[in-house]
Design a protein around this motif. Sequence first.
Motif: not given
Length: 285
Positions: A186-195
């Motif tokens: 929710k904060q970073y979207g579907m990105t590697q950062k979220a992972v």
Amino acid sequence: MQDESKQTQKVMAKRTAKNSVFLDLFQNKSYLLKLYKTLHPEDEAATEDSLTDVTIENVLTDNLYNDLGFIVNNKLMILIEAQSTWTMNILVRVLLYLAQSYHEYFQRTSQNYYKSRKVKMPRPELYIIFTGNKGRKPDKISLSKEFFEGADIDIEVKAKVIYESDTEDIINQYIIFCKVFNGQTKQYGMTQKAVTETIRICKDRNILREYLLDREKEVVTIMMSLFDEEEIMKMFGRGERHDANRETAERLIKMGKLSFEEIANGTGLSIEEVEEIGTDVMQLA
């Protein structure tokens, strides 16, 4: 747009079910044993060697990659992950997965259910792991109650639902991991950062810490692959909607009651696309 749709369908046709973190975690027998002992703490005799993984791969549909099956002490344990969106249709998945699990079990044990000799089968235990909020959802659900108004039907499926709790067992750690992940997307979207943030937070909170320390690269790969797959699904959906809009435009043109501009406004197609469809209709007339 047509080329994008064709390319999407081509990718969709080639894709195969990938392991989720759920399966990757519990394919390790040390974690699988912890899962079993969470459900059966009274069974002190169970060991890693007594567990037989019978998870079904790539069956029924392409996206059965969050369902786990194993046999221990004549019990067939099936765990289906419901993720964060609740639906009673999960019982249908349980039913189909159970049937396929028994089918494969009889094949593995060379038992023929067409012969007169009664087959031997492990006792089923069915669980649903829900990674969303419990709210007022039930602890147990049944096929007869949810789909047949509690009627005495000829086949029944009952499953226990596991939600987040205040325990530190491995199932609850997995549920918390999923909730942290949902928060990060929710904060970073579907990105590697979220992972990577999900992994960092969970390690800091001692959530699946040992597993994440040991398989961090693999977890990143798994989760990024699932992101790619979800994007493919979205593209496929857009392609299907576009094709449906073109079919609608074609029918409207054949009716001859609306202008091309009105058809474009109603279907969401460009005026150029509608004119192209109109040309094709006239050539076929």
